[in-house]
Structure formats: structure tokens, C-alpha cells
Design an enzyme around this catalytic site. Structure first.
Site, PDB file in Angstrom:
ATOM      1  N   SER A 170       0.839  -1.198   0.000  1.00 17.83           N
ATOM      2  CA  SER A 170       0.000   0.000   0.000  1.00 17.83           C
ATOM      3  C   SER A 170       0.869   1.241   0.000  1.00 17.83           C
ATOM      4  O   SER A 170       2.021   1.213   0.459  1.00 17.83           O
ATOM      5  CB  SER A 170      -0.889   0.008   1.241  1.00 17.83           C
ATOM      6  OG  SER A 170      -1.532   1.257   1.422  1.00 17.83           O
TER       7      SER A 170
ATOM      8  N   TYR B 161       0.235   0.064  10.595  1.00 19.81           N
ATOM      9  CA  TYR B 161      -0.134  -0.368   9.241  1.00 19.81           C
ATOM     10  C   TYR B 161       1.011  -0.094   8.266  1.00 19.81           C
ATOM     11  O   TYR B 161       1.368  -0.953   7.456  1.00 19.81           O
ATOM     12  CB  TYR B 161      -1.394   0.379   8.798  1.00 19.81           C
ATOM     13  CG  TYR B 161      -1.877   0.008   7.415  1.00 19.81           C
ATOM     14  CD1 TYR B 161      -2.382  -1.254   7.155  1.00 19.81           C
ATOM     15  CD2 TYR B 161      -1.835   0.928   6.371  1.00 19.81           C
ATOM     16  CE1 TYR B 161      -2.830  -1.602   5.884  1.00 19.81           C
ATOM     17  CE2 TYR B 161      -2.283   0.599   5.103  1.00 19.81           C
ATOM     18  CZ  TYR B 161      -2.779  -0.666   4.865  1.00 19.81           C
ATOM     19  OH  TYR B 161      -3.213  -1.003   3.606  1.00 19.81           O
TER      20      TYR B 161
END
Length: 318
Positions: free
Chosen positions: A163, A189
Site C-alpha cells: 500500500s 499499518y
């Protein structure tokens, strides 16, 4: 590392079906983790439509069975077979069972499953911070466990779904599990998504002699996905307003699966390895997060970081 040979016909709005159009994957076997929702479903659909036999590796096998029934009703004649296998990346025993049950070569492994931004620190049964434990360590155990099957395929491809969130944090080797620093859902994350890229870099180098390629990617800003189930949308809006994060234009799920499918099956990237892609092309480097809506941080492609993460991961999974 080879130079990507992509085509101008592919870009941010390309769909998975357009990427795989005309590609023949009959005789190839694929595993897609997290294929009971979102881009995992569309990745499995595209690969099966091209003829690959696809195993949906999912935590909830009932949900996986429903996806298989739906896809079988929608796919054209001559598509590959679809099956379901149980895999909970937080539970090391299910990873070991999945590996033990696999027979024969594996041509395509798409490490797609993940968890995103739980608001409170959560740990896996073996004590790892959940995002690092699931997004990276679970896939690390799965992929290294399937190494022989990948090597037997003579040209296998590993696809690691990362990501642009990797810009939130490098891998903090001295505190992987937030035992000392305050937990933050976004740096956590980011660390896990950086780890996804570093794994591809390390696997590309370590397994090149086995004919295995490995690449990572950013699927895009996709609203319609179960990945965002933990997210505080008000917090996201505040981050965007403050300039803390910037997001690229939204994509459909079909567009979001395109880069995964490109790396999994397209001949345009044959031989490419150890790279990070977005919008169906190799990403450009960025030197700071402020204002960035894409690109790849140098720390995420650093070979020393990749080698260190591999060693640490081997020790953590025993």
C-alpha cells in the site's frame, strides 16, 4: 533486477479483466489469500477466467464457498477450477496445515489478505502486534512454507499486496510489536506494508535461481473493500484536511485488482522481480511523505533492510 516492460495501454483506470485479456493461464495453479471479498475476489476471477486453477485461501470457508459458487456461475466456459482452502494468517497452525496439504507445483501466489488500522493494539495468539503478525509474518510463513512448490513451477510469481500506506513508517526493528512506543494504527499499518515490499525484495534475490519472481504493489484507493472495516472514517477525514495523508483518486474493485493480476499473469512483466508497482507500472521513488499520493520510499526497497527483515522473520516464526 529486470526493467519493467509494461504497456501504455495499462494505467490507473485499467481493470483486471483488461490486463488478463488474451492471456492463457491454463495448466497453472494459483493461490489468492483473502479471496472472499474485495480485490481478492476480482483477482481470483481474472486468473480463473484466463484458465488458471485458483485456490481461495480464506479464514471463513463458508464465505469462500459462496464466492466460488457465484464466480462459477459468472465465469465463461473453459475457465479454471476454483477451490477453497482454510487459512487464518494470525493462526500459525492453519498456515502449517495449508502448506502441508498442498500438493504439486504452485505457479502464482498472491498474498492479498490483510488487516488495516485497528484502533486499539491487538495481538496474534503468539504475541505479535496484529498488523505486522497478519500482514507480514503470516504471509512470510505461508510463502516460505510453499517455497518447494513455487520452485517446482519453473517460473513462479509471488505477488505481495502492499500500500501507499508504507509511507507512514519503515520497519522499526527495535520495537516491531509496540511494546515500548505508544501504539498508533497508522504507523503500525505502514510498518506492515513496508514489510510486504521488503519481503518481495528479499525473495526476489534469494529465490532467483529457482526461477521465482516476487513483486509488491499498491492496488489503489478502493472504497468498496472489507479491509477498511476497522477504520475511523472521521479520523481519515481529519488526516486529509490536516495534510497528514493524501489519497489518490478512488478506484473500483475491478480497477484495484488490475496491478495484482498484471504481476500474477501478464507476459508484459515476465522476469521483472524485486519491484514495487502502482497503477500497472513501476512506482517512482519519493523522498518524503508530505503531499505524496503514491511512489515508493527508499527504505522499502533497501536490500539491507530486506535481508534483515528476512532473518528476523525466520527467528520469529521459529
Amino acid at each position: 533486477m529486470s526493467v519493467p516492460q509494461t504497456t501504455d495501454a495499462f494505467g490507473a483506470t485499467t481493470t483486471a479483466a483488461e490486463v488478463i485479456d488474451g492471456v492463457d493461464l491454463h495448466g497453472r495453479r494459483a493461490v489468492v489469500t483473502g479471496a472472499s471479498s474485495g480485490i481478492g475476489v476480482e483477482t481470483a476471477r481474472a486468473l480463473a477466467a484466463a484458465g488458471a486453477d485458483v485456490t481461495l485461501a480464506v479464514r471463513n470457508t463458508e464465505a469462500g464457498d459462496r464466492v466460488v459458487a457465484r464466480l462459477k456461475a459468472e465465469l465463461p466456459p473453459g475457465s479454471g477450477e476454483l477451490t477453497v482452502g482454510r487459512l487464518d494468517l494470525a493462526d500459525r497452525s492453519t498456515v502449517a496445515d495449508f502448506v502441508a496439504d498442498w500438493r504439486g507445483p504452485l505457479h502464482i501466489l498472491v498474498n492479498n489478505a490483510g488487516v488495516m488500522a485497528p484502533q486499539e493494539v491487538t495481538r496474534t495468539p503468539d504475541g505479535r502486534e496484529q498488523q505486522f503478525g497478519v500482514n507480514h509474518l503470516g504471509h512470510f510463513a505461508l510463502t516460505t512454507g510453499l517455497h518447494r512448490a513455487l520452485a517446482a513451477a519453473d517460473g513462479a510469481r509471488i505477488v505481495s499486496v502492499s500500500s501507499t500506506g508504507h509511507l507512514f513508517s519503515p520497519v522499526v526493528f527495535d520495537d516491531l510489536d509496540y511494546r515500548f512506543r505508544p501504539y498508533d494504527p497508522w504507523t503500525s499499518y505502514g510498518q506492515s506494508k513496508t514489510a510486504n515490499i521488503l519481503f518481495a525484495v528479499a525473495a526476489a534475490e534469494r529465490w532467483a535461481d529457482d526461477g521465482i519472481t516476487a513483486n509488491a504493489l499498491m492496488p489503489g484507493n478502493i472504497a468498496d473493500t472489507n479491509l477498511a472495516r476497522h477504520m475511523d472514517m472521521r479520523q481519515i477525514e481529519e488526516f486529509i484536511a490536516s495534510g497528514e495523508i493524501a489519497l489518490p483518486p478512488q478506484k473500483t474493485v475491478e480497477q484495484g485488482a488490475a496491478t495484482s493480476v498484471l504481476l500474477a499473469g501478464s507476459p508484459t512483466v515476465a522476469g521483472v522481480s524485486g519491484r514495487y508497482f502502482e497503477d500497472c507500472a513501476a512506482a517512482e521513488p519519493v523522498t518524503e511523505r508530505a503531499g505524496a499520493v503514491g511512489g515508493v520510499a527508499p527504505y522499502a526497497l533497501d536490500r539491507d533492510n530486506a535481508a534483515r527483515l528476512w532473518r528476523v522473520s525466520e527467528a520469529l516464526i521459529g
